[in-house]
Write a protein that holds these residues in place. Structure first.
Motif, PDB file in Angstrom:
ATOM      1  N   LEU A  17       0.824  -1.204   0.000  1.00  0.00           N
ATOM      2  CA  LEU A  17       0.000   0.000   0.000  1.00  0.00           C
ATOM      3  C   LEU A  17       0.864   1.262   0.000  1.00  0.00           C
ATOM      4  CD1 LEU A  17      -2.798  -1.113   2.476  1.00  0.00           C
ATOM      5  CD2 LEU A  17      -2.917  -0.977  -0.029  1.00  0.00           C
ATOM      6  N   ARG A  18       1.916   1.244   0.786  1.00  0.00           N
ATOM      7  CA  ARG A  18       2.827   2.397   0.783  1.00  0.00           C
ATOM      8  C   ARG A  18       3.505   2.543  -0.579  1.00  0.00           C
ATOM      9  NH1 ARG A  18       3.379   0.790   6.238  1.00  0.00           N
ATOM     10  NH2 ARG A  18       5.099  -0.612   5.815  1.00  0.00           N
ATOM     11  N   TYR A  19       3.810   1.428  -1.227  1.00  0.00           N
ATOM     12  CA  TYR A  19       4.420   1.444  -2.559  1.00  0.00           C
ATOM     13  C   TYR A  19       3.441   2.014  -3.587  1.00  0.00           C
ATOM     14  CZ  TYR A  19       7.145  -0.324  -6.526  1.00  0.00           C
ATOM     15  OH  TYR A  19       7.881  -0.434  -7.686  1.00  0.00           O
ATOM     16  N   TYR A  20       2.186   1.593  -3.533  1.00  0.00           N
ATOM     17  CA  TYR A  20       1.171   2.136  -4.445  1.00  0.00           C
ATOM     18  C   TYR A  20       1.030   3.641  -4.229  1.00  0.00           C
ATOM     19  CZ  TYR A  20      -0.385  -2.803  -4.687  1.00  0.00           C
ATOM     20  OH  TYR A  20      -0.458  -4.168  -4.827  1.00  0.00           O
ATOM     21  N   GLU A  21       1.072   4.044  -2.971  1.00  0.00           N
ATOM     22  CA  GLU A  21       0.960   5.465  -2.658  1.00  0.00           C
ATOM     23  C   GLU A  21       2.179   6.231  -3.175  1.00  0.00           C
ATOM     24  OE1 GLU A  21       0.264   8.406   1.160  1.00  0.00           O
ATOM     25  OE2 GLU A  21       0.051   6.244   1.437  1.00  0.00           O
ATOM     26  N   GLN A  22       3.346   5.671  -3.003  1.00  0.00           N
ATOM     27  CA  GLN A  22       4.585   6.293  -3.486  1.00  0.00           C
ATOM     28  C   GLN A  22       4.518   6.529  -4.995  1.00  0.00           C
ATOM     29  OE1 GLN A  22       7.990   3.808  -2.758  1.00  0.00           O
ATOM     30  NE2 GLN A  22       9.439   5.274  -3.603  1.00  0.00           N
ATOM     31  N   HIS A  23       3.836   5.646  -5.714  1.00  0.00           N
ATOM     32  CA  HIS A  23       3.705   5.759  -7.166  1.00  0.00           C
ATOM     33  C   HIS A  23       2.456   6.533  -7.596  1.00  0.00           C
ATOM     34  CE1 HIS A  23       6.980   2.909  -7.085  1.00  0.00           C
ATOM     35  NE2 HIS A  23       7.176   3.213  -8.353  1.00  0.00           N
ATOM     36  N   GLY A  24       1.750   7.103  -6.642  1.00  0.00           N
ATOM     37  CA  GLY A  24       0.613   7.960  -6.950  1.00  0.00           C
ATOM     38  C   GLY A  24      -0.659   7.247  -7.347  1.00  0.00           C
ATOM     39  N   LEU A  25      -0.745   5.947  -7.077  1.00  0.00           N
ATOM     40  CA  LEU A  25      -1.938   5.194  -7.452  1.00  0.00           C
ATOM     41  C   LEU A  25      -3.042   5.310  -6.402  1.00  0.00           C
ATOM     42  CD1 LEU A  25      -0.158   2.089  -8.938  1.00  0.00           C
ATOM     43  CD2 LEU A  25      -1.371   3.871 -10.195  1.00  0.00           C
ATOM     44  N   ILE A  26      -2.659   5.449  -5.152  1.00  0.00           N
ATOM     45  CA  ILE A  26      -3.613   5.741  -4.089  1.00  0.00           C
ATOM     46  C   ILE A  26      -3.059   6.911  -3.293  1.00  0.00           C
ATOM     47  CG2 ILE A  26      -4.552   3.395  -3.947  1.00  0.00           C
ATOM     48  CD1 ILE A  26      -2.853   2.948  -1.441  1.00  0.00           C
ATOM     49  N   THR A  27      -3.940   7.546  -2.539  1.00  0.00           N
ATOM     50  CA  THR A  27      -3.545   8.725  -1.784  1.00  0.00           C
ATOM     51  C   THR A  27      -4.076   8.612  -0.368  1.00  0.00           C
ATOM     52  OG1 THR A  27      -3.746  10.037  -3.795  1.00  0.00           O
ATOM     53  CG2 THR A  27      -3.633  11.243  -1.743  1.00  0.00           C
ATOM     54  N   SER A  28      -3.243   8.924   0.574  1.00  0.00           N
ATOM     55  CA  SER A  28      -3.709   8.954   1.959  1.00  0.00           C
ATOM     56  C   SER A  28      -3.684  10.389   2.458  1.00  0.00           C
ATOM     57  CB  SER A  28      -2.810   8.081   2.843  1.00  0.00           C
ATOM     58  OG  SER A  28      -1.522   8.656   2.959  1.00  0.00           O
ATOM     59  N   ARG A  29      -4.454  10.590   3.477  1.00  0.00           N
ATOM     60  CA  ARG A  29      -4.395  11.844   4.207  1.00  0.00           C
ATOM     61  C   ARG A  29      -3.819  11.519   5.561  1.00  0.00           C
ATOM     62  NH1 ARG A  29      -7.221  10.426   0.511  1.00  0.00           N
ATOM     63  NH2 ARG A  29      -8.490   9.045   1.742  1.00  0.00           N
ATOM     64  N   ARG A  30      -3.178  12.470   6.180  1.00  0.00           N
ATOM     65  CA  ARG A  30      -2.604  12.228   7.506  1.00  0.00           C
ATOM     66  C   ARG A  30      -3.558  12.732   8.576  1.00  0.00           C
ATOM     67  NH1 ARG A  30       2.148   9.072   7.769  1.00  0.00           N
ATOM     68  NH2 ARG A  30       3.064   9.215   5.708  1.00  0.00           N
ATOM     69  N   GLY A  31      -3.857  11.853   9.518  1.00  0.00           N
ATOM     70  CA  GLY A  31      -4.692  12.240  10.645  1.00  0.00           C
ATOM     71  C   GLY A  31      -3.885  13.112  11.603  1.00  0.00           C
ATOM     72  N   ALA A  32      -4.547  13.640  12.601  1.00  0.00           N
ATOM     73  CA  ALA A  32      -3.886  14.487  13.602  1.00  0.00           C
ATOM     74  C   ALA A  32      -2.766  13.724  14.309  1.00  0.00           C
ATOM     75  CB  ALA A  32      -4.913  14.988  14.609  1.00  0.00           C
ATOM     76  N   ASN A  33      -2.924  12.410  14.384  1.00  0.00           N
ATOM     77  CA  ASN A  33      -1.915  11.579  15.033  1.00  0.00           C
ATOM     78  C   ASN A  33      -0.773  11.196  14.083  1.00  0.00           C
ATOM     79  OD1 ASN A  33      -3.235   9.828  13.349  1.00  0.00           O
ATOM     80  ND2 ASN A  33      -4.105   8.565  14.981  1.00  0.00           N
ATOM     81  N   GLY A  34      -0.856  11.629  12.818  1.00  0.00           N
ATOM     82  CA  GLY A  34       0.191  11.334  11.841  1.00  0.00           C
ATOM     83  C   GLY A  34      -0.017  10.051  11.061  1.00  0.00           C
ATOM     84  N   TYR A  35      -1.035   9.278  11.429  1.00  0.00           N
ATOM     85  CA  TYR A  35      -1.302   8.025  10.730  1.00  0.00           C
ATOM     86  C   TYR A  35      -1.923   8.289   9.366  1.00  0.00           C
ATOM     87  CZ  TYR A  35      -0.639   5.598  15.205  1.00  0.00           C
ATOM     88  OH  TYR A  35      -0.134   5.104  16.372  1.00  0.00           O
ATOM     89  N   ARG A  36      -1.612   7.388   8.436  1.00  0.00           N
ATOM     90  CA  ARG A  36      -2.248   7.465   7.120  1.00  0.00           C
ATOM     91  C   ARG A  36      -3.722   7.117   7.257  1.00  0.00           C
ATOM     92  NH1 ARG A  36       2.942   5.469   5.700  1.00  0.00           N
ATOM     93  NH2 ARG A  36       3.748   6.388   3.773  1.00  0.00           N
ATOM     94  N   GLU A  37      -4.549   7.881   6.563  1.00  0.00           N
ATOM     95  CA  GLU A  37      -5.987   7.631   6.536  1.00  0.00           C
ATOM     96  C   GLU A  37      -6.403   7.495   5.077  1.00  0.00           C
ATOM     97  OE1 GLU A  37      -8.151   7.346   9.110  1.00  0.00           O
ATOM     98  OE2 GLU A  37      -6.627   7.686  10.655  1.00  0.00           O
ATOM     99  N   TYR A  38      -7.142   6.443   4.784  1.00  0.00           N
ATOM    100  CA  TYR A  38      -7.584   6.166   3.420  1.00  0.00           C
ATOM    101  C   TYR A  38      -9.103   6.273   3.335  1.00  0.00           C
ATOM    102  CZ  TYR A  38      -2.881   4.439   2.734  1.00  0.00           C
ATOM    103  OH  TYR A  38      -1.518   4.345   2.648  1.00  0.00           O
ATOM    104  N   ALA A  39      -9.584   6.604   2.156  1.00  0.00           N
ATOM    105  CA  ALA A  39     -11.018   6.704   1.900  1.00  0.00           C
ATOM    106  C   ALA A  39     -11.569   5.337   1.507  1.00  0.00           C
ATOM    107  CB  ALA A  39     -11.273   7.713   0.778  1.00  0.00           C
ATOM    108  N   GLU A  40     -12.868   5.197   1.598  1.00  0.00           N
ATOM    109  CA  GLU A  40     -13.542   3.958   1.210  1.00  0.00           C
ATOM    110  C   GLU A  40     -13.261   3.617  -0.252  1.00  0.00           C
ATOM    111  OE1 GLU A  40     -15.565   0.547   1.798  1.00  0.00           O
ATOM    112  OE2 GLU A  40     -15.102   2.000   3.370  1.00  0.00           O
ATOM    113  N   ASP A  41     -13.167   4.615  -1.121  1.00  0.00           N
ATOM    114  CA  ASP A  41     -12.899   4.392  -2.547  1.00  0.00           C
ATOM    115  C   ASP A  41     -11.548   3.715  -2.785  1.00  0.00           C
ATOM    116  OD1 ASP A  41     -15.301   5.601  -3.125  1.00  0.00           O
ATOM    117  OD2 ASP A  41     -14.409   7.489  -3.777  1.00  0.00           O
ATOM    118  N   ASP A  42     -10.622   3.871  -1.849  1.00  0.00           N
ATOM    119  CA  ASP A  42      -9.304   3.267  -2.023  1.00  0.00           C
ATOM    120  C   ASP A  42      -9.360   1.742  -2.005  1.00  0.00           C
ATOM    121  OD1 ASP A  42      -7.786   5.641  -2.332  1.00  0.00           O
ATOM    122  OD2 ASP A  42      -7.883   5.985  -0.165  1.00  0.00           O
TER     123      ASP A  42
END
Length: 126
Positions: A17-42
């Protein structure tokens, strides 16, 4: 959802998942705690990526399919760019099949020349 939940729902590793994100295929948002947050569409995007990878597409090949899903299409293959990737992949597979058939014929011929009196059959030949 956090990365662990996305991994659990899709069968992908967190590393993938981090690799897909690194290549721009999926996108996460960072929560207040710094954790990656993904949408249902992902979930659907990752499923599409994994399905395509499992049948021999490259990660870059998956990009048009992901973009097609992001554009609101029900299927990642519904867009022109995706269809072109499908056509190219089919042509590659056809080339591989021709190469394998030629290689098989050559090995069969070598066996026939090496062991013309042998009484065993070659699987697939009659």
């Amino acid at each position: 959802m956090r990365i662990g939940e996305l991994a659990g729902r899709t069968g992908a590793s967190t590393r993938s998942l981090r690799y897909y994100e690194q290549h721009g295929l999926i996108t996460s948002r960072r929560g207040a705690n710094g954790y990656r947050e993904y949408a249902e569409d992902d979930v659907r995007l990752v499923e599409e990526i994994r399905t395509l990878l499992s049948v021999g597409f490259t990660l870059e090949d998956t990009r048009p399919f992901v973009n097609c899903l992001r554009a609101g299409h029900e299927k990642g293959g519904a867009c022109r760019d995706s269809a072109e990737v499908y056509r190219r992949k089919l042509a590659e597979i056809d080339d591989e099949i021709r190469t394998l058939l030629a290689r098989r014929a050559e090995v069969s011929a070598q066996l026939g020349e090496s062991c013309s009196g042998c009484m065993f059959s070659i699987q697939g030949e009659k």
